[in-house]
Design a protein around this motif. Structure first.
Motif, PDB file in Angstrom:
ATOM      1  N   ASP A  52       0.839  -1.206   0.000  1.00 40.51           N
ATOM      2  CA  ASP A  52       0.000   0.000   0.000  1.00 40.51           C
ATOM      3  C   ASP A  52       0.869   1.248   0.000  1.00 40.51           C
ATOM      4  OD1 ASP A  52      -2.288  -1.562   0.100  1.00 40.51           O
ATOM      5  OD2 ASP A  52      -2.357  -1.560   2.293  1.00 40.51           O
ATOM      6  N   GLU A  55       2.488   2.421  -3.425  1.00 37.99           N
ATOM      7  CA  GLU A  55       1.664   2.966  -4.511  1.00 37.99           C
ATOM      8  C   GLU A  55       2.104   4.392  -4.816  1.00 37.99           C
ATOM      9  OE1 GLU A  55      -0.576   1.486  -6.266  1.00 37.99           O
ATOM     10  OE2 GLU A  55      -0.733  -0.414  -5.181  1.00 37.99           O
ATOM     11  N   ILE A  56       2.202   4.715  -6.088  1.00 33.54           N
ATOM     12  CA  ILE A  56       2.720   6.035  -6.470  1.00 33.54           C
ATOM     13  C   ILE A  56       1.623   7.075  -6.634  1.00 33.54           C
ATOM     14  CG2 ILE A  56       4.725   5.022  -7.591  1.00 33.54           C
ATOM     15  CD1 ILE A  56       3.375   5.523 -10.282  1.00 33.54           C
ATOM     16  N   GLU A  57       0.351   6.640  -6.675  1.00 36.21           N
ATOM     17  CA  GLU A  57      -0.719   7.622  -6.819  1.00 36.21           C
ATOM     18  C   GLU A  57      -0.796   8.490  -5.568  1.00 36.21           C
ATOM     19  OE1 GLU A  57      -1.856   3.962  -9.160  1.00 36.21           O
ATOM     20  OE2 GLU A  57      -1.164   4.402  -7.125  1.00 36.21           O
ATOM     21  N   VAL A  58      -0.978   9.784  -5.785  1.00 34.04           N
ATOM     22  CA  VAL A  58      -1.072  10.709  -4.657  1.00 34.04           C
ATOM     23  C   VAL A  58      -2.237  10.349  -3.755  1.00 34.04           C
ATOM     24  CG1 VAL A  58      -1.408  13.123  -4.005  1.00 34.04           C
ATOM     25  CG2 VAL A  58       0.025  12.564  -5.974  1.00 34.04           C
ATOM     26  N   SER A  59      -3.334   9.879  -4.346  1.00 29.50           N
ATOM     27  CA  SER A  59      -4.515   9.527  -3.554  1.00 29.50           C
ATOM     28  C   SER A  59      -4.252   8.352  -2.622  1.00 29.50           C
ATOM     29  CB  SER A  59      -5.690   9.202  -4.479  1.00 29.50           C
ATOM     30  OG  SER A  59      -5.368   8.120  -5.336  1.00 29.50           O
ATOM     31  N   ASN A  60      -3.240   7.534  -2.942  1.00 26.03           N
ATOM     32  CA  ASN A  60      -2.889   6.407  -2.082  1.00 26.03           C
ATOM     33  C   ASN A  60      -1.796   6.755  -1.086  1.00 26.03           C
ATOM     34  OD1 ASN A  60      -4.710   4.612  -3.226  1.00 26.03           O
ATOM     35  ND2 ASN A  60      -3.295   4.017  -4.839  1.00 26.03           N
ATOM     36  N   ARG A  61      -1.241   7.931  -1.219  1.00 27.59           N
ATOM     37  CA  ARG A  61      -0.175   8.344  -0.298  1.00 27.59           C
ATOM     38  C   ARG A  61      -0.623   9.439   0.654  1.00 27.59           C
ATOM     39  NH1 ARG A  61       5.859   8.130  -2.883  1.00 27.59           N
ATOM     40  NH2 ARG A  61       5.811   5.932  -3.514  1.00 27.59           N
ATOM     41  N   TYR A  63      -4.081  10.830   2.209  1.00 31.21           N
ATOM     42  CA  TYR A  63      -5.531  10.693   2.293  1.00 31.21           C
ATOM     43  C   TYR A  63      -5.961  10.712   3.759  1.00 31.21           C
ATOM     44  CZ  TYR A  63      -4.394   5.779   3.337  1.00 31.21           C
ATOM     45  OH  TYR A  63      -3.889   4.639   3.899  1.00 31.21           O
ATOM     46  N   THR A 193       8.298  14.405  -1.907  1.00 31.38           N
ATOM     47  CA  THR A 193       7.256  13.730  -1.126  1.00 31.38           C
ATOM     48  C   THR A 193       7.057  14.398   0.224  1.00 31.38           C
ATOM     49  OG1 THR A 193       8.841  12.116  -0.219  1.00 31.38           O
ATOM     50  CG2 THR A 193       7.748  11.544  -2.285  1.00 31.38           C
ATOM     51  N   ARG A 196       5.026  17.566  -0.361  1.00 30.70           N
ATOM     52  CA  ARG A 196       3.615  17.243  -0.602  1.00 30.70           C
ATOM     53  C   ARG A 196       2.914  16.874   0.696  1.00 30.70           C
ATOM     54  NH1 ARG A 196       3.810  13.405  -6.039  1.00 30.70           N
ATOM     55  NH2 ARG A 196       3.992  15.083  -7.586  1.00 30.70           N
TER      56      ARG A 196
END
Length: 317
Positions: A52, A55-61, A63, A193, A196
């Motif tokens: 988990d 995962e590189i998607e921002v929504s998975n990092r 939230y 990262t 962000r």
């Protein structure tokens, strides 16, 4: 493994292994086992797996899951074999405490607890612990970039020293520069990262009465941006030095090729003379002379010497 810390005065105190996690302000999970995951999830937190976190998607990092804010960043550290590695680290910020989940060992997680009270954010609350950890992380990345700068300076001295470096030295320097370039790219990725995560964390501070948290957050974002600019500077230096070293290698190869070409040319006139006198024609001058062999040899030596002198006069050698 579980490392749990609770407030003690202006700092943090590590809880014993069998301590009650409900007393902890910061719970740090390092490659957690199923039983340790269950102990943490009993506090109402869902522990993300390594898959988990990767995962590189921002929504998975970045939230929010109920009252828990999840922020995942990528940091340099050491793996189980004590080898340098880069891996994800998840920060789970709940209303009561901070949880961190990692599968490698970034140095800030080993050093922060000993001087948590000395950080600009302090450690009076899970948000301040998070900002204090991020401050330690940024300082660590800055130290690593300083190490890259020192390594680049060393390669620069090799490239511009007098006498010029040998080919094997240039090859070693090129490999070292490639390694440093890869490190800088990873540090810049880590900073991206972190920045962000801080931006996402800042959204939760809107309406916060304690403005000092906002000021600390802004300062850390500026530090990330400044280090990113420094990373660009290092990348530019590395690219320039790489071009210089490749140019020096090309010059060395050109010199070698030029010498070999001239040496080959030196043997062309003697070869021509030897070829002419090797023909089986009876009218070749000097063929019947007792001095014919000496004459042919003298012509070959003279032609080679003349070619050599011409090359020296033209600065081809």
């Amino acid at each position: 493994m579980i490392f749990a810390y609770r407030p003690l005065g202006a700092g943090l105190e590590k809880l014993p292994n069998e301590g009650d996690l409900s007393d902890a302000l910061w719970v740090d999970l390092l490659s957690p086992q199923p039983a340790q995951v269950e102990a943490v999830e009993a506090l109402g937190v869902s522990v993300p797996t390594l898959a988990d976190m990767q995962e590189i998607e921002v929504s998975n990092r970045l939230y929010r899951e109920g009252d828990t804010e999840v922020l995942t960043i990528v940091l340099p550290g050491l793996d189980r074999n004590k080898e340098p590695s880069f891996g994800p680290v998840a920060f789970l910020i709940t209303p009561e405490r901070l949880f961190t989940v990692r599968y490698h060992t970034p140095r800030p997680f080993e050093t922060y607890a000993t001087h948590a009270g000395q950080s600009s954010a302090g450690c009076a609350g899970r948000r301040r612990v998070f900002l204090g950890l991020v401050e330690e992380i940024i300082a660590r990345i800055a130290d690593l970039m300083e190490g890259v700068g020192a390594a680049v300076d060393e390669q620069s001295h090799i490239a511009f020293r007098n006498p010029a470096p040998r080919g094997d030295e240039l090859a070693d320097a090129l490999r070292a520069l490639g390694k440093q370039s890869e490190q800088v790219a990873k540090y810049r990725h880590a900073l991206l990262t972190v920045e962000r995560a801080l931006s996402s964390f800042g959204l939760g501070l809107e309406g916060e009465k304690d403005k000092s948290l906002t000021n600390i957050l802004k300062a850390e974002v500026k530090d990330c941006q400044a280090l990113t600019v420094h990373g660009d500077f290092l990348s530019g230096r590395i690219a320039q030095l790489t071009d210089v070293m490749l140019g020096l290698i090309n010059l060395e190869q050109n010199d070698t090729s030029r010498i070999l070409s001239v040496v080959a040319v030196l043997f062309l006139p003697p070869t021509l003379v030897a070829s002419v006198y090797g023909m089986n024609f009876p009218f070749i001058p000097g063929l019947d002379s007792p001095y014919g062999y000496l004459i042919a040899t003298a012509l070959m030596i003279g032609s080679a010497l003349g070619t050599y002198l011409l090359s020296k006069w033209k600065n081809w050698l």
